[in-house]
Structure formats: structure tokens, C-alpha cells
Write a protein that holds these residues in place. Structure first.
Motif, PDB file in Angstrom:
ATOM      1  N   GLY A 105      54.109  45.953  45.130  1.00  0.00           N
ATOM      2  CA  GLY A 105      54.101  45.836  43.683  1.00  0.00           C
ATOM      3  C   GLY A 105      52.868  45.100  43.197  1.00  0.00           C
ATOM      4  O   GLY A 105      51.869  44.960  43.920  1.00  0.00           O
ATOM      5  N   PRO A 106      52.897  44.590  41.973  1.00  0.00           N
ATOM      6  CA  PRO A 106      51.708  44.001  41.344  1.00  0.00           C
ATOM      7  C   PRO A 106      51.117  42.813  42.090  1.00  0.00           C
ATOM      8  O   PRO A 106      49.890  42.700  42.194  1.00  0.00           O
ATOM      9  CB  PRO A 106      52.227  43.582  39.962  1.00  0.00           C
ATOM     10  CG  PRO A 106      53.394  44.465  39.697  1.00  0.00           C
ATOM     11  CD  PRO A 106      54.033  44.682  41.030  1.00  0.00           C
ATOM     12  N   LEU A 107      51.961  41.910  42.624  1.00  0.00           N
ATOM     13  CA  LEU A 107      51.424  40.725  43.293  1.00  0.00           C
ATOM     14  C   LEU A 107      50.749  41.100  44.611  1.00  0.00           C
ATOM     15  O   LEU A 107      49.690  40.557  44.943  1.00  0.00           O
ATOM     16  CB  LEU A 107      52.527  39.696  43.525  1.00  0.00           C
ATOM     17  CG  LEU A 107      52.042  38.338  44.069  1.00  0.00           C
ATOM     18  CD1 LEU A 107      51.064  37.677  43.101  1.00  0.00           C
ATOM     19  CD2 LEU A 107      53.226  37.415  44.348  1.00  0.00           C
ATOM     20  N   LYS A 108      51.333  42.012  45.372  1.00  0.00           N
ATOM     21  CA  LYS A 108      50.701  42.446  46.625  1.00  0.00           C
ATOM     22  C   LYS A 108      49.363  43.121  46.335  1.00  0.00           C
ATOM     23  O   LYS A 108      48.368  42.868  47.033  1.00  0.00           O
ATOM     24  CB  LYS A 108      51.621  43.391  47.408  1.00  0.00           C
ATOM     25  CG  LYS A 108      51.025  43.842  48.742  1.00  0.00           C
ATOM     26  CD  LYS A 108      51.984  44.718  49.502  1.00  0.00           C
ATOM     27  CE  LYS A 108      53.060  43.887  50.189  1.00  0.00           C
ATOM     28  NZ  LYS A 108      52.503  43.088  51.319  1.00  0.00           N
ATOM     29  N   GLU A 109      49.312  43.953  45.294  1.00  0.00           N
ATOM     30  CA  GLU A 109      48.055  44.600  44.923  1.00  0.00           C
ATOM     31  C   GLU A 109      47.021  43.558  44.483  1.00  0.00           C
ATOM     32  O   GLU A 109      45.828  43.704  44.778  1.00  0.00           O
ATOM     33  CB  GLU A 109      48.297  45.612  43.808  1.00  0.00           C
ATOM     34  CG  GLU A 109      49.116  46.826  44.236  1.00  0.00           C
ATOM     35  CD  GLU A 109      48.446  47.597  45.365  1.00  0.00           C
ATOM     36  OE1 GLU A 109      47.213  47.803  45.288  1.00  0.00           O
ATOM     37  OE2 GLU A 109      49.145  47.971  46.327  1.00  0.00           O
ATOM     38  N   TYR A 110      47.482  42.534  43.811  1.00  0.00           N
ATOM     39  CA  TYR A 110      46.562  41.469  43.386  1.00  0.00           C
ATOM     40  C   TYR A 110      45.936  40.784  44.603  1.00  0.00           C
ATOM     41  O   TYR A 110      44.717  40.570  44.651  1.00  0.00           O
ATOM     42  CB  TYR A 110      47.318  40.447  42.534  1.00  0.00           C
ATOM     43  CG  TYR A 110      46.584  39.141  42.385  1.00  0.00           C
ATOM     44  CD1 TYR A 110      45.531  39.007  41.491  1.00  0.00           C
ATOM     45  CD2 TYR A 110      46.939  38.043  43.169  1.00  0.00           C
ATOM     46  CE1 TYR A 110      44.838  37.819  41.376  1.00  0.00           C
ATOM     47  CE2 TYR A 110      46.259  36.850  43.057  1.00  0.00           C
ATOM     48  CZ  TYR A 110      45.213  36.736  42.158  1.00  0.00           C
ATOM     49  OH  TYR A 110      44.524  35.564  42.061  1.00  0.00           O
ATOM     50  N   TYR A 111      46.741  40.445  45.597  1.00  0.00           N
ATOM     51  CA  TYR A 111      46.232  39.734  46.769  1.00  0.00           C
ATOM     52  C   TYR A 111      45.341  40.614  47.653  1.00  0.00           C
ATOM     53  O   TYR A 111      44.578  40.096  48.466  1.00  0.00           O
ATOM     54  CB  TYR A 111      47.392  39.178  47.590  1.00  0.00           C
ATOM     55  CG  TYR A 111      47.904  37.849  47.077  1.00  0.00           C
ATOM     56  CD1 TYR A 111      47.051  36.770  46.914  1.00  0.00           C
ATOM     57  CD2 TYR A 111      49.251  37.676  46.770  1.00  0.00           C
ATOM     58  CE1 TYR A 111      47.508  35.554  46.451  1.00  0.00           C
ATOM     59  CE2 TYR A 111      49.726  36.460  46.302  1.00  0.00           C
ATOM     60  CZ  TYR A 111      48.851  35.408  46.142  1.00  0.00           C
ATOM     61  OH  TYR A 111      49.310  34.197  45.681  1.00  0.00           O
ATOM     62  N   ARG A 112      45.418  41.915  47.517  1.00  0.00           N
ATOM     63  CA  ARG A 112      44.587  42.801  48.329  1.00  0.00           C
ATOM     64  C   ARG A 112      43.126  42.783  47.890  1.00  0.00           C
ATOM     65  O   ARG A 112      42.253  43.211  48.650  1.00  0.00           O
ATOM     66  CB  ARG A 112      45.126  44.236  48.245  1.00  0.00           C
ATOM     67  CG  ARG A 112      46.353  44.469  49.117  1.00  0.00           C
ATOM     68  CD  ARG A 112      46.869  45.888  48.936  1.00  0.00           C
ATOM     69  NE  ARG A 112      47.989  46.149  49.848  1.00  0.00           N
ATOM     70  CZ  ARG A 112      48.754  47.217  49.792  1.00  0.00           C
ATOM     71  NH1 ARG A 112      48.532  48.149  48.854  1.00  0.00           N
ATOM     72  NH2 ARG A 112      49.750  47.392  50.635  1.00  0.00           N
ATOM     73  N   LYS A 113      42.862  42.331  46.685  1.00  0.00           N
ATOM     74  CA  LYS A 113      41.496  42.363  46.163  1.00  0.00           C
ATOM     75  C   LYS A 113      40.893  40.964  46.226  1.00  0.00           C
ATOM     76  O   LYS A 113      41.407  40.022  45.629  1.00  0.00           O
ATOM     77  CB  LYS A 113      41.488  42.885  44.729  1.00  0.00           C
ATOM     78  CG  LYS A 113      40.092  43.247  44.230  1.00  0.00           C
ATOM     79  CD  LYS A 113      40.153  44.076  42.971  1.00  0.00           C
ATOM     80  CE  LYS A 113      38.763  44.526  42.545  1.00  0.00           C
ATOM     81  NZ  LYS A 113      38.801  45.354  41.307  1.00  0.00           N
ATOM     82  N   ASP A 114      39.796  40.814  46.953  1.00  0.00           N
ATOM     83  CA  ASP A 114      39.130  39.517  47.089  1.00  0.00           C
ATOM     84  C   ASP A 114      38.293  39.202  45.856  1.00  0.00           C
ATOM     85  O   ASP A 114      37.846  40.098  45.137  1.00  0.00           O
ATOM     86  CB  ASP A 114      38.228  39.501  48.326  1.00  0.00           C
ATOM     87  CG  ASP A 114      39.029  39.534  49.618  1.00  0.00           C
ATOM     88  OD1 ASP A 114      40.169  39.037  49.612  1.00  0.00           O
ATOM     89  OD2 ASP A 114      38.512  40.070  50.618  1.00  0.00           O
TER      90      ASP A 114
END
Length: 312
Positions: A105-114
Motif C-alpha cells: 500500500g501507500p507506506l510501502k511504496e513510500y519507503y521504496r523510493k530513496d
């Protein structure tokens, strides 16, 4: 829930937006563009020497920074909001672990981007100035009512990518906070929930370093929201314009007096225009402008200002 854009004809990438005055007494609304307040601006700062009000988070934090209290003890919310390992492991390891734990979801996608590394020149890093208004100052019990944000890319404020969201709380807005930010229950009847808004906020934050004035407020409320919605906290370093100004005072051996670290007062010292206070999008834009001026002032003292030089 769509990102709001400036009025037609505004310079989308202007470092310092030039907006017209708002209608006098107009209530805040979703989609309201930021404007410079050309009417007499009420100074809500406490009188010289007076202690800050209990509902004045910015004044409380200013007192902590001015007196050095912030260096003597951890903020009490660190113990209740963040796990102990936050102070033991490096942020890259923490973010990797949180990204692994986060549900799809949104938080996992957020953490994938440095985001940009500490050694990069500051103007090569993408930032997101962000501000929020809430029902109070306790992230464990109070609720976010509005969030405003605007990107800063290549040293320019990107008004065309600014966003503003009202959020429907679970409880009525307390009168003591409504008189500060002007957000009333009637403004929020048809507003989306926090769960509907946070995916937009996380998408805007992805790959960018957040900027805030008194960043503890934004960091703890946003982390609490991520815990509530996704089961994991939001972990990212902030650029805090209040802390940057305290360091500027220290470098010049100036005494910090009551009110000196407030957003409006700092902007006045740098010759920036005065905007109306306690509007999340307007304050986010004002904070973005202030950070650009502070970074430029720091460049006058150093040959190269890195992103790490701005982090609090």
C-alpha cells in the motif's frame, strides 16, 4: 483530494509567490489558494517575557530551543511515539526494515523510493515543505484537520504541484483550537477521512526531504497517522526552519528573545512578505520560502552547503 494549483497566471516555479489578498473574513475551504495578507496582521505572540500558552506549540518549542532545554532531555513524545531502536540504528537500516514490515500500500511504496543523500548539494535534493493544523497538540489524542504541502525542486518553489486537504475528524473541533486556525465543523462535513488523504500525502513525500517550521509537530502527527493506518511509523529526517534559525543566532552570538523563532518574525527579518497564519498551505509555502533564504545565507558562509547541513 486532488492537489490544488495556484490561480491561473501565477508563476508556477517562482521562488517567491506573488498572490493577491484574500477576502476579509473568508473561512478556510478546500482548494483555497494561498495569498499574502495585506491587511493589518495580528501579532499573536506572547508579550515579552510572558510564558507561551498551553495551546501554543510553536511558542513552547521556541522556549525549549532558546533556553537549551531541548539539549537536556528527549522530547517526551519520543518515548511514547517511537521505538527505542530509532535511537540505536541508522536511518537507512530503519527505513529498509520499516519498508519490509509495511503492508502493501501507500507506506510501502513510500519507503521504496530513496531521498537525496546527506552529501549532495542542497539544491540537488528534492524537498517538500509541509504543514498541518490539528485539534490540539497531542498526537496520541488529537486529530489532523488539514494538511498543506508544496515541493521545492532545484531551489524553486513548485506552486503547480502544491496540495491542500481538509480531513474529517472523529470528534467535533474544540472551540479553543477553532479560534486559532478557523477550521469549523461545518467546513469538514464533506471532507475525506485521514485514510483517504494520507496516500496523497505519502505520494507527494516520496523521494523528498520534508521541511517544516517546528518539525516535531508534523513528524509526530504524520508518524502517528501511519501507525494508525498502516501499522508502522513514518521515519525520515526533517529540515526544521526553526532549528536552522537557532543555529544562525548561535553562529552570530546573538541572544534569542521571546518570539524571535516564530515563523512570521523570522520571515520579517529576512524581508519576506507577511502571509496570514494558521493556514496549512500558506504556512507550507511560507516555510519553503524561508528555507531557501536560510540555505542561501548559509551558502554565504560556506563554499558548499550539503543536504546534511540543513537537517535538524
Amino acid at each position: 483530494m486532488t492537489q490544488e494549483k495556484p490561480p491561473e497566471g501565477s508563476p508556477a516555479d517562482a521562488p517567491f509567490p506573488d498572490e493577491g489578498p484574500p477576502r476579509k473574513g473568508a473561512p478556510p475551504r478546500k482548494g483555497a489558494p494561498p495569498h499574502e495578507d495585506t491587511s493589518p496582521h495580528e501579532d499573536t505572540s506572547p508579550h515579552e517575557g510572558a510564558p507561551p500558552r498551553e495551546d501554543d506549540w510553536e511558542g513552547i518549542e521556541e522556549t525549549r530551543l532558546r533556553t537549551g532545554m531541548v539539549d537536556k532531555a528527549y522530547d517526551k513524545y519520543v518515548h511514547t511515539m517511537e521505538p527505542l531502536w530509532r535511537h540505536v540504528f541508522g536511518i537507512d537500516l530503519r527505513r529498509w526494515w520499516l519498508g519490509m514490515r509495511a503492508p502493501h500500500g501507500p507506506l510501502k511504496e513510500y519507503y521504496r523510493k530513496d531521498y537525496g543523500t546527506h552529501d549532495l548539494p542542497w539544491d540537488r535534493v528534492e524537498f517538500l515543505a509541509i504543514d498541518l493544523e490539528a485539534t490540539g497538540l497531542d498526537p496520541d489524542h488529537d486529530e489532523i484537520l488539514s494538511i498543506g504541502y508544496v515541493p521545492v525542486i532545484k531551489g524553486r518553489v513548485k506552486l503547480s504541484e502544491a496540495g491542500y486537504h481538509l480531513i474529517r475528524p472523529h470528534r467535533p473541533v474544540p472551540e479553543e483550537t477553532a479560534v486559532i486556525h478557523g477550521i469549523l465543523d461545518g467546513h469538514l462535513e464533506n471532507a475525506p477521512s485521514l485514510g483517504e488523504v494520507m496516500p496523497h500525502v505519502l505520494k507527494a513525500m516520496a523521494g523528498r526531504v520534508p521541511i517544516a517550521h517546528h518539525a516535531r509537530l508534523e513528524r509526530f502527527f504524520l508518524s502517528r497517522a501511519c501507525r494508525q493506518l498502516y501499522g508502522n511509523p513514518l521515519d525520515i529526517p526533517f529540515v526544521d526552519t526553526m532549528v536552522l534559525e537557532r543555529k544562525a543566532f548561535a553562529r552570530s552570538n546573538r541572544e534569542i528573545k521571546q518570539g524571535d523563532l516564530r515563523l512570521a518574525r523570522i520571515r520579517d527579518r529576512y524581508g519576506l512578505p507577511r502571509y496570514r497564519a494558521h493556514d496549512a498551505l500558506v504556512d507550507a509555502i511560507g516555510t519553503a520560502e524561508l528555507m531557501l533564504v536560510q540555505a542561501s545565507a548559509l551558502e554565504g558562509r560556506k563554499k558548499a552547503v550539503r543536504m546534511g547541513d540543513l537537517l535538524s
